[in-house]
Design a protein around this motif. Structure first.
Motif, PDB file in Angstrom:
ATOM      1  N   GLN A   1       0.831  -1.268  -0.012  1.00 16.15           N
ATOM      2  CA  GLN A   1      -0.009  -0.131   0.020  1.00 16.15           C
ATOM      3  C   GLN A   1       0.858   1.304  -0.104  1.00 16.15           C
ATOM      4  OE1 GLN A   1      -2.536  -0.978   3.530  1.00 16.15           O
ATOM      5  NE2 GLN A   1      -4.369  -0.857   2.038  1.00 16.15           N
ATOM      6  N   LYS A   2       1.807   1.098   0.520  1.00 15.09           N
ATOM      7  CA  LYS A   2       2.668   2.259   0.846  1.00 15.09           C
ATOM      8  C   LYS A   2       3.535   2.535  -0.413  1.00 15.09           C
ATOM      9  CE  LYS A   2       7.138   4.106   3.302  1.00 15.09           C
ATOM     10  NZ  LYS A   2       7.980   3.738   4.369  1.00 15.09           N
ATOM     11  N   PHE A   3       4.039   1.414  -1.273  1.00 14.42           N
ATOM     12  CA  PHE A   3       4.408   1.714  -2.490  1.00 14.42           C
ATOM     13  C   PHE A   3       3.667   2.109  -3.578  1.00 14.42           C
ATOM     14  CE2 PHE A   3       5.723  -0.816  -6.470  1.00 14.42           C
ATOM     15  CZ  PHE A   3       6.911  -0.070  -6.709  1.00 14.42           C
ATOM     16  N   VAL A   4       2.512   1.535  -3.538  1.00 15.42           N
ATOM     17  CA  VAL A   4       1.546   2.117  -4.653  1.00 15.42           C
ATOM     18  C   VAL A   4       1.139   3.675  -4.381  1.00 15.42           C
ATOM     19  CG1 VAL A   4      -1.051   1.633  -5.221  1.00 15.42           C
ATOM     20  CG2 VAL A   4       0.624  -0.091  -4.880  1.00 15.42           C
ATOM     21  N   THR A   5       0.787   3.875  -3.105  1.00 15.93           N
ATOM     22  CA  THR A   5       0.615   5.328  -2.814  1.00 15.93           C
ATOM     23  C   THR A   5       1.759   6.182  -3.334  1.00 15.93           C
ATOM     24  OG1 THR A   5      -0.718   4.570  -0.751  1.00 15.93           O
ATOM     25  CG2 THR A   5       0.117   6.930  -1.206  1.00 15.93           C
ATOM     26  N   TRP A   6       3.059   5.785  -3.091  1.00 18.72           N
ATOM     27  CA  TRP A   6       4.108   6.746  -3.729  1.00 18.72           C
ATOM     28  C   TRP A   6       4.211   6.604  -5.258  1.00 18.72           C
ATOM     29  CZ3 TRP A   6       8.383   5.624  -6.521  1.00 18.72           C
ATOM     30  CH2 TRP A   6       9.515   6.374  -6.464  1.00 18.72           C
ATOM     31  N   LEU A   7       3.906   5.299  -5.870  1.00 18.48           N
ATOM     32  CA  LEU A   7       4.045   5.058  -7.265  1.00 18.48           C
ATOM     33  C   LEU A   7       3.202   5.974  -7.946  1.00 18.48           C
ATOM     34  CD1 LEU A   7       6.209   3.643  -9.239  1.00 18.48           C
ATOM     35  CD2 LEU A   7       4.404   1.719  -9.161  1.00 18.48           C
ATOM     36  N   THR A   8       1.799   6.202  -7.521  1.00 19.02           N
ATOM     37  CA  THR A   8       0.815   6.952  -8.190  1.00 19.02           C
ATOM     38  C   THR A   8       0.683   8.296  -7.791  1.00 19.02           C
ATOM     39  OG1 THR A   8      -0.867   6.213  -6.580  1.00 19.02           O
ATOM     40  CG2 THR A   8      -0.470   4.810  -8.586  1.00 19.02           C
ATOM     41  N   ALA A   9       1.383   8.958  -6.860  1.00 20.50           N
ATOM     42  CA  ALA A   9       1.453  10.263  -6.452  1.00 20.50           C
ATOM     43  C   ALA A   9       1.944  11.007  -7.772  1.00 20.50           C
ATOM     44  CB  ALA A   9       2.648  10.555  -5.639  1.00 20.50           C
ATOM     45  N   PRO A  10       1.306  12.194  -7.943  1.00 17.99           N
ATOM     46  CA  PRO A  10       1.515  13.115  -9.158  1.00 17.99           C
ATOM     47  C   PRO A  10       3.147  13.480  -9.586  1.00 17.99           C
ATOM     48  CG  PRO A  10      -0.323  14.113  -7.705  1.00 17.99           C
ATOM     49  CD  PRO A  10       0.495  12.826  -6.793  1.00 17.99           C
ATOM     50  N   GLU A  11       3.922  13.311  -8.614  1.00 17.26           N
ATOM     51  CA  GLU A  11       5.096  13.605  -8.860  1.00 17.26           C
ATOM     52  C   GLU A  11       5.763  12.401  -9.586  1.00 17.26           C
ATOM     53  OE1 GLU A  11       4.362  15.899  -5.398  1.00 17.26           O
ATOM     54  OE2 GLU A  11       4.110  14.007  -5.857  1.00 17.26           O
ATOM     55  N   GLN A  12       5.549  11.099  -9.278  1.00 18.54           N
ATOM     56  CA  GLN A  12       5.879   9.969  -9.962  1.00 18.54           C
ATOM     57  C   GLN A  12       5.255   9.782 -11.334  1.00 18.54           C
ATOM     58  OE1 GLN A  12       7.835  10.465  -7.068  1.00 18.54           O
ATOM     59  NE2 GLN A  12       5.930   9.658  -5.883  1.00 18.54           N
ATOM     60  N   GLN A  13       3.673  10.208 -11.354  1.00 15.60           N
ATOM     61  CA  GLN A  13       3.129  10.140 -12.683  1.00 15.60           C
ATOM     62  C   GLN A  13       3.989  11.065 -13.566  1.00 15.60           C
ATOM     63  OE1 GLN A  13      -1.226  10.364 -13.054  1.00 15.60           O
ATOM     64  NE2 GLN A  13      -1.336   9.415 -10.818  1.00 15.60           N
ATOM     65  N   ALA A  14       4.248  12.289 -13.110  1.00 16.29           N
ATOM     66  CA  ALA A  14       4.867  13.161 -14.207  1.00 16.29           C
ATOM     67  C   ALA A  14       6.369  12.604 -14.695  1.00 16.29           C
ATOM     68  CB  ALA A  14       5.000  14.554 -13.271  1.00 16.29           C
ATOM     69  N   LYS A  15       7.197  12.066 -13.686  1.00  8.37           N
ATOM     70  CA  LYS A  15       8.259  11.316 -14.309  1.00  8.37           C
ATOM     71  C   LYS A  15       8.140  10.114 -15.232  1.00  8.37           C
ATOM     72  CE  LYS A  15      10.137  12.187  -9.432  1.00  8.37           C
ATOM     73  NZ  LYS A  15      10.780  11.537  -8.342  1.00  8.37           N
ATOM     74  N   LEU A  16       6.865   9.550 -14.960  1.00  3.89           N
ATOM     75  CA  LEU A  16       6.692   8.541 -15.818  1.00  3.89           C
ATOM     76  C   LEU A  16       6.309   8.880 -17.183  1.00  3.89           C
ATOM     77  CD1 LEU A  16       6.279   5.127 -15.945  1.00  3.89           C
ATOM     78  CD2 LEU A  16       3.951   5.705 -15.394  1.00  3.89           C
ATOM     79  N   PHE A  17       5.711   9.883 -17.283  1.00  2.96           N
ATOM     80  CA  PHE A  17       5.236  10.472 -18.621  1.00  2.96           C
ATOM     81  C   PHE A  17       6.616  11.012 -19.398  1.00  2.96           C
ATOM     82  CE2 PHE A  17       4.147  14.379 -21.095  1.00  2.96           C
ATOM     83  CZ  PHE A  17       3.476  13.496 -22.091  1.00  2.96           C
TER      84      PHE A  17
END
Length: 441
Positions: free
Chosen positions: A336-352
């Motif tokens: 849960q902690k990992f998914v919360t971090w992975l889907t945070a806006p900052e990570q979504q921006a990096k993924l894009f």
């Protein structure tokens, strides 16, 4: 991971796919996956291994997000298990959910399947709305609702969405006498998918030897249907694909393109299709942002910078995934902690920025990783701005529990036949027979 369960013709429908996304995430990973992901126990160094089940090239590893998380959390190791096609991944997932066994710590669910999982398997998954650090306001409202049950339990956090564009090879367009500037290319087919087919005829008349206009019939029909508010289900949950004129019109237009030799006789995301990217066998492809990752993953180095992105004929969407945490996982809190971090806006921006997966978190749209985004395949083109504009015109779609089965029937058992000499009627009849048999199971 998905077993067959009987489907009522009048099924629960989540009618909130929206201005920014919906559809089959594609990829180019090994169906065998990462053998290390089969276990989520601690390793010899005392680290806790979080196992992640994915389909396609979702890009978390490629964007360096696993490595970043492991650096932030030295006692955690991430191991992913990837299946290339969602139609192979999802049946096994549903089987494991139904039996509540064999589930990894994190399981991805594609948007075409989220209605079914939310309606029938929510009791097997953690309520991520209650996970520490999760704030629903960070997601698009419709994206959050797609994974939320009637009683308010949210079983998955959204990763990306898929505003539609058309990606094309500038070198092949130039050789065929077509414009190469994205704005001029977009004008060629603005407002009408039929105009896209007409451009294909122009391309064919002067096409470089051995090339087709588009990659596949499946990709074309997927794009066309992505611009419709209703396609396979209506808002009441009725299956309407056979009676919806928009579906038949999209099928017939795709069959026409196939009959005219404008699309390859290829099924997307299969090895043969992958090789046509590497060998420059087609000039254009229906292209939500994540498709750039697929193109990059299958291209030879000399293809970099030869692609461009143009506005699609109509606003459409294709793509969008959720990450869930099964209750039976070995490391639920850590997952849960990992998914919360992975889907945070900052990570979504990096993924894009790295992979082209467009964020489902609106606050990411103003981050420099999005506003200044460029892609290796498309050179200096500001793709973040292009996809953000595309997102504004996509429709709010009705998504039903068996969308994937219906779409796969229309593509793999339908329009593909039109590239093999079958008439549009023969192809349609084959698709309908296949779909109805599966819906009745």
């Amino acid at each position: 991971m998905r077993a067959r369960i009987r489907t009522a013709r009048k099924a629960m429908v989540l009618a909130a796919v929206a201005s920014l996304g919906a559809g089959l995430l594609a990829g180019c990973a090994d169906d065998g996956g990462d053998d290390t992901a089969g276990s989520s126990s601690g390793d010899s160094s005392g680290k806790t291994t979080i196992s992640v089940g994915l389909f396609g090239t979702m890009g978390f590893k490629e964007a360096g997000l696993y490595a970043e998380y492991e650096k932030l959390n030295p006692k955690i190791k991430i191991a992913e298990n990837v299946v290339e096609r969602n139609e192979n991944y999802y049946p096994a997932l549903l089987n494991h959910l139904t039996t509540n066994s064999g589930l990894l710590d994190v399981q991805a669910v594609e948007v075409a399947n989220i209605a079914e999982v939310t309606a029938t398997q929510a009791d097997k998954l953690e309520d991520m709305s209650k996970a520490p650090g999760v704030d629903k306001s960070k997601w698009l409202d419709w994206k959050w609702q797609q994974a939320t049950t009637k009683d308010g339990k949210t079983i998955g956090l959204g990763t990306d969405v898929g505003p539609m564009a058309i990606c094309y090879r500038t070198d092949l367009f130039k050789q065929a006498g077509l414009p190469t500037d994205p704005a001029e290319v977009g004008k060629l087919w603005a407002g009408d998918w039929a105009k896209l087919v007409e451009v294909g005829e122009r391309y064919k008349s002067k096409a470089p030897k051995g090339t087709f206009f588009m990659d596949s019939p499946g990709g074309l029909i997927q794009a066309i249907l992505g611009s419709e508010k209703e396609k396979f289900y209506d808002a009441s949950g009725n299956v309407i694909y056979k009676t919806n004129p928009a579906v038949k019109a999209a099928f017939d237009l795709t069959a026409e393109a196939a009959k005219k030799g404008l699309v390859q006789s290829q099924t997307q995301f299969q090895p043969g299709w992958n090789s046509t990217i590497a060998n420059n066998k087609f000039a254009a492809i229906a292209c939500p942002p994540w498709m750039l990752g697929t193109i990059k993953g299958n291209s030879k180095p000399d293809a970099a910078g030869k692609w461009a992105v143009a506005t699609a004929p109509k606003g459409a969407n294709w793509g969008g995934t959720f990450l869930t945490v099964p209750k039976s996982g070995k490391h639920v809190k850590e997952a849960q902690k990992f998914v919360t971090w992975l889907t945070a806006p900052e990570q979504q921006a990096k993924l894009f920025k790295v992979q082209g997966s467009f964020p489902s978190a609106p606050s990411a749209y103003t981050m420099p990783e999005v506003t200044g985004a460029k892609n290796e395949m498309t050179g200096d083109q500001p793709i973040g701005e292009i996809f953000a504009e595309a997102a504004k015109t996509a429709p709010v779609q009705v998504i039903g529990p068996k969308d994937q089965i219906i779409m796969q029937g229309l593509t793999d058992n339908g329009v593909i036949l039109a590239t093999k000499g079958k008439s549009a009627k023969e192809a349609w009849d084959s698709a309908v027979k296949t779909i109805d048999n599966k819906l009745d199971q």
